[in-house]
Motif scaffolding. Structure first.
Motif, short mmCIF file in Angstrom:
data_model
loop_
_atom_site.label_atom_id
_atom_site.label_comp_id
_atom_site.label_asym_id
_atom_site.label_seq_id
_atom_site.Cartn_x
_atom_site.Cartn_y
_atom_site.Cartn_z
N ILE A 657 0.85 -1.18 0.00
CA ILE A 657 0.00 0.00 0.00
C ILE A 657 0.89 1.24 0.00
O ILE A 657 2.08 1.17 0.30
CB ILE A 657 -0.97 0.04 1.20
CG1 ILE A 657 -0.21 0.32 2.50
CG2 ILE A 657 -1.76 -1.24 1.29
CD1 ILE A 657 -1.13 0.58 3.66
N HIS A 675 -3.77 3.80 -0.62
CA HIS A 675 -4.12 3.08 -1.84
C HIS A 675 -3.45 1.71 -1.86
O HIS A 675 -2.24 1.59 -1.63
CB HIS A 675 -3.65 3.90 -3.05
CG HIS A 675 -3.83 3.20 -4.37
ND1 HIS A 675 -2.76 2.84 -5.17
CD2 HIS A 675 -4.94 2.79 -5.03
CE1 HIS A 675 -3.21 2.26 -6.27
NE2 HIS A 675 -4.53 2.19 -6.20
N HIS A 676 -4.23 0.69 -2.12
CA HIS A 676 -3.68 -0.65 -2.35
C HIS A 676 -3.10 -0.69 -3.76
O HIS A 676 -3.79 -0.39 -4.74
CB HIS A 676 -4.79 -1.69 -2.19
CG HIS A 676 -4.29 -3.09 -2.03
ND1 HIS A 676 -3.52 -3.74 -2.98
CD2 HIS A 676 -4.46 -4.00 -1.01
CE1 HIS A 676 -3.24 -4.95 -2.57
NE2 HIS A 676 -3.78 -5.14 -1.37
N ARG A 677 -1.85 -1.08 -3.89
CA ARG A 677 -1.18 -1.03 -5.19
C ARG A 677 -1.86 -1.91 -6.24
O ARG A 677 -1.71 -1.67 -7.44
CB ARG A 677 0.28 -1.46 -5.05
CG ARG A 677 1.13 -0.47 -4.29
CD ARG A 677 2.57 -0.95 -4.20
NE ARG A 677 3.35 -0.03 -3.39
CZ ARG A 677 3.94 1.07 -3.89
NH1 ARG A 677 3.83 1.34 -5.17
NH2 ARG A 677 4.63 1.87 -3.10
N PRO A 690 -7.56 -7.75 -5.10
CA PRO A 690 -6.42 -7.50 -4.22
C PRO A 690 -6.56 -8.23 -2.88
O PRO A 690 -7.65 -8.32 -2.32
CB PRO A 690 -6.45 -5.98 -4.01
CG PRO A 690 -7.21 -5.45 -5.18
CD PRO A 690 -8.22 -6.50 -5.51
N LEU A 742 -7.42 -3.38 4.05
CA LEU A 742 -7.48 -2.58 2.82
C LEU A 742 -7.39 -3.46 1.59
O LEU A 742 -6.46 -4.28 1.46
CB LEU A 742 -6.34 -1.55 2.82
CG LEU A 742 -6.28 -0.62 1.61
CD1 LEU A 742 -7.47 0.32 1.58
CD2 LEU A 742 -4.98 0.19 1.63
N THR A 743 -8.34 -3.26 0.66
CA THR A 743 -8.28 -3.92 -0.64
C THR A 743 -8.38 -2.92 -1.79
O THR A 743 -8.15 -3.29 -2.93
CB THR A 743 -9.42 -4.94 -0.80
OG1 THR A 743 -10.68 -4.27 -0.65
CG2 THR A 743 -9.30 -6.05 0.23
N GLN A 745 -9.14 1.54 -1.55
CA GLN A 745 -8.72 2.88 -1.14
C GLN A 745 -9.40 3.24 0.17
O GLN A 745 -10.56 2.89 0.41
CB GLN A 745 -9.14 3.94 -2.17
CG GLN A 745 -8.69 3.75 -3.57
CD GLN A 745 -9.25 4.85 -4.47
OE1 GLN A 745 -10.05 5.67 -4.04
NE2 GLN A 745 -8.85 4.85 -5.71
#
Length: 868
Positions: A657, A675-677, A690, A742-743, A745
């Motif tokens: 992230i 933000h999750h990449r 994700p 988190l998956t 934003q």
């Protein structure tokens, strides 16, 4: 009774009236004018910043009422405080829309005779007077209209200005204005004309957006000169009615318009795009260019070529157009800004020097005729600091276009940060990312049908230091067609919580830490400027994010110059925030063969190491332990000659992230986007979900007190978590926020709601320290050879001397961090030619303070692609 002679005279006059009326002029005989006041003011007061409008006739000798050289009509409004505003009047032909149902496009008819009008929005309550005078080309002058009216106070915030924080915007009232919206450059018959604008504005307003960018110099929708002849706007009055209507609709919906006055393509040659969309029906032909421009001498215009726009031949026509625009639409506070030209560096004949002189003249005239001094800007494909530096340019614009499918897809977030980051170091004015997309040629409907790249870009820009959210292109064939307006709603709601007018609000480096053990990837910075003689910018601080440095490291010279080049000798400063204890590695490519050098490393104001390099040293690696948390690292050369850096690497830095954030470290407020990449249009489009990750945020150097923290779902705009966090006055000053799994934003807003707590009952945050060790490691086995026989051969040092220096750890070390090594080490080899020394410094205690290092002004800016 009329004589025969009288009858003949009046018959001829009637014919003359009909002929002149046919070209849009109302003839007025001197001495016979009776002013005709418009019903606008009436007996009732108009609201502050509301519209005062009056119509009248103007006498004189003129054939083109749009040319102030023939007839100059000017109003003077006098306010209750004695201030006077000179407002140009304008000539117009009124229209009305006659289609009432099932309307594919507007159907217009004239709504009365052509007439002169004046429009003004009084900025103060009280009694006002207005006097209008007209002067024709013969010098005949007369007062053609006078009136007095009353203005009542209102809650209208007024016009948009530069805010108390010079990076952001604010209204006259002082309330912040943070633009969230998109480009709405134009419509056309195939899209629904004016009805399309009403639909677009309705949808933006419903989503909470407040901004749109409109181009009023295109031949198919709104363009004063395009119907021709240049300088005569008689045939453009229907187009002018469209802008009247759009501005009114925008005002009703709370949308503020950035109005582009000059379209670059009209003064260049159209080039067909290399790729295009699948043929899915009729499309607007946007190929108009210099060949069809009424300014072209081949079409009867005054310019021999498009580059003549930069010279005096074009000045009267350009000034005439600017005056008409200001006169007719400059009254409105919902004109956020005038954009003089959309891409000045795309105009034929462009050079920065030529453009600077042209802009200075144009902006000086605009400032002279605009009584309320709207914000002014100019667009460009590539950043040009000398143009942004002009006093009359109020804010800078950048763009970011990928070039799919011609080039491989890039990381949209990293590209956005890079696009912004250059501008933040080249200007201290507000910066807007006013255009972006996945390519500049057609809408990305197939690549990203759900708008994931839109979400990632607008949030990145907003929380990286831009003066607004990023503004997508492809408003009609993408956002409207795919019904993606809900993308704007979460950002619009979130940004209402942020104190944009706070002078201390600025970008920060946000720390991230995994809640469970995690293997972080390294981050390497190596794209330095490598031309010898290049110098790093003065006083630049590079904030090292997980995707690279902001501003880009490409602005920094690879050379740390010594005493031999004092004019280029500048330390390089980095703000880093490793998630765990790790190592800072500094690769040395080579050292001058003429003289030795001394690399000095400072961390948080403490000298960690002083390393002597012999002349001609090559390929040496310097390793310094770095504790978790935010640090300011300074590299300097106090020796005789230069050191060339190969790279700088933080061994454990990148996570799945990333976070981009702002903070006011005086008031105690922070806004962060996480933000999750793997939440990208590519992965989601491929059906890959994700993996959830659990991280926490670390926001350093926040003032003590009690904070209210809200966690937002950046996709839905819902607040999904709230907590109260207390920072002790004698603690570390690091605000920690544990995130939800988190998956995609998240966004976090933290605001201090109470002062420092009672430290007698609140335990101080533990201060942990660690002892760094400096390691010197040659990266090649070859012995460096001096390049000159006059230079002594460097002496090999098998065991470099390193004296350890203790530095404060900014934040407690996570439980999964490596074990601290208190004994420094060095790897000896026969080719190691550097000696490291350092001085002992006292161990800090919980009561010691450090002078804060100035924060960078913000990320920087621009990678610009060819715009549509």
């Amino acid at each position: 009774m009329l004589t025969r002679h009288d009858s003949t005279r009046w018959s001829l006059l009637a014919v003359a009236i009909l002929l002149i009326a046919s070209i849009g002029v109302v003839p007025i005989m001197a001495g016979q004018l009776t002013p005709t006041p418009a019903p606008a003011p009436g007996e009732d007061a108009i609201p502050q910043y509301g519209l005062y409008e009056a119509s009248f006739r103007a006498p004189g000798d003129y054939t083109n009422p749009y040319d102030p050289a023939q007839i100059d009509v000017m109003a003077t409004f006098s306010g209750p405080d004695g201030a006077a505003y000179d407002v140009p009047a304008f000539f117009m032909r009124p229209f009305r829309q006659t289609c009432t149902e099932n309307c594919a496009v507007e159907q217009l008819e004239m709504a009365g005779p052509s007439e002169w009008r004046v429009r003004f929005s009084p900025p103060a309550s009280g009694e006002w007077q207005v006097s209008v005078s007209a002067r024709d080309r013969t010098g005949f002058s007369s007062v053609v209209y006078e009136d007095s009216f009353r203005v009542a106070p209102s809650d209208d915030p007024g016009f948009v200005r530069q805010g108390e924080n010079p990076r952001y915007f604010a209204f006259d009232s002082g309330a912040p204005f943070f633009p969230v919206g998109e480009n709405l450059a134009w419509s056309w018959e195939g899209a629904g004309g004016i009805f399309a604008y009403e639909r677009w504005l309705d949808a933006l307003s419903a989503a909470g957006a407040n901004y749109a960018r409109l181009n009023i110099d295109v031949p198919w929708f709104i363009g004063l000169d395009w119907p021709g002849p240049a300088g005569d706007y008689s045939e453009a009055q229907a187009a002018a009615w469209r802008l009247d209507t759009i501005l009114q609709r925008a005002t009703e919906r709370g949308i503020y318009l950035q109005v582009t006055l000059l379209w670059h393509q009209g003064f260049t040659e159209y080039v067909s795009p290399p790729v295009g969309p699948v043929d899915d029906g009729p499309r607007l032909d946007t190929s108009a260019d210099w060949d069809t421009n009424p300014y072209n001498a081949a079409l009867g215009g005054p310019l021999s070529g498009p580059s003549a726009l930069f010279f005096e031949t074009a000045r009267p026509l350009l000034n005439q157009r600017l005056r008409y625009v200001v006169a007719r639409w400059g009254y409105s506070p919902h004109v956020f800004a005038w954009e003089l030209v959309d891409e000045i560096d795309s105009l034929a004949g462009y050079t920065p020097q030529r453009a600077r002189a042209w802009l200075q003249d144009s902006l000086a005239f605009l400032d002279e005729i605009d009584p309320v001094n709207h914000l002014v800007t100019a667009g460009m494909r590539q950043p040009e600091p000398s143009l942004w530096a002009l006093d009359a340019i109020d804010f800078a614009q950048v763009t970011y276009y990928q070039r799919r499918p011609v080039e491989p897809s890039q990381d949209q977030v990293a590209g956005t940060l890079d696009a912004l980051s250059q501008a933040f170091t080249q200007t201290d004015k507000p910066v807007l990312l006013s255009e972006f997309s996945l390519n500049p040629w057609y809408e990305p409907l197939d690549d990203d049908p759900t708008g994931i790249h839109l979400r990632n870009t607008i949030w990145t820009a907003a929380l990286a230091g831009s003066a607004g959210g990023a503004m997508s292109w492809w408003w009609d064939t993408y956002i409207d067609r795919a019904a993606l307006y809900d993308v704007f709603a979460p950002l619009a709601s979130f940004t209402e919580q942020v104190s944009w007018n706070s002078p201390a609000l600025e970008p920060i480096t946000v720390g991230l830490g995994a809640e469970t053990p995690f293997n972080y990837a390294p981050l390497r910075l190596d794209a330095f400027r490598r031309d010898f003689g290049s110098a790093s910018p003065f006083d630049t601080i590079y904030r090292v994010l997980q995707d690279g440095a902001v501003p880009p490291i490409s602005q920094a010279s690879a050379y740390l110059y010594g005493e031999t080049n004092p004019e280029r000798s500048r330390p390089q400063t980095f703000v880093v925030s490793p998630p765990i204890d790790t190592e800072l590695q500094i690769g040395i490519r080579d050292v001058s063969s003429e003289a030795p050098a001394i690399l000095v490393i400072n961390i948080d104001g403490t000298e960690i190491a002083r390393i002597d390099f012999s002349a001609g040293s090559r390929q040496i690696l310097v390793t310094v332990p770095l504790s978790a948390g935010e640090h300011t690292v300074v590299l300097d050369n106090l020796g005789q000659d230069w050191i060339q850096l190969d790279y700088i690497e933080i061994a454990a830095y990148r996570s799945p992230i990333r976070a981009v954030g702002l903070a006011d470290r005086e008031r105690g407020e922070a806004a962060v986007w996480v933000h999750h990449r793997d939440f990208t249009y590519e992965t989601i489009g491929a059906g890959i979900e994700p993996e959830p990750v659990n991280f926490s945020l670390r926001i350093p150097e926040m003032p003590a007190g009690t904070y209210r923290v809200a966690i937002w779902d950046a996709i839905t705009g819902n607040v999904i978590g709230e907590e109260t966090v207390t920072l002790a006055e004698d603690g570390s000053g690091t605000l920690r926020v544990r995130l939800l799994p988190l998956t995609a934003q998240l966004a976090v807003h933290a605001e201090r709601v109470a002062g420092p707590p009672d430290t007698t009952s609140t335990p101080a945050t533990q201060i942990i320290t660690r002892t760094p060790a400096v390691t010197l490691t040659p990266t090649t086995t070859s012995t460096p050879t001096p390049t000159s026989t006059d230079t002594p051969t460097p002496t090999a040092t098998n065991t470099p001397t390193v004296t350890p220096t203790r530095t404060p750890t900014r934040t407690p070390t996570p439980s999964n961090t490596p074990t601290d090594t208190s004994t420094p080490t060095a790897t000896p080899t026969a080719t190691d030619t550097a000696t490291a020394t350092a001085t002992n410094t006292p161990r800090p205690t919980a009561t010691q303070t450090r002078t804060p290092t100035p924060r960078p002004a913000g990320p920087t800016a621009t990678q610009r692609a060819t715009s549509p």
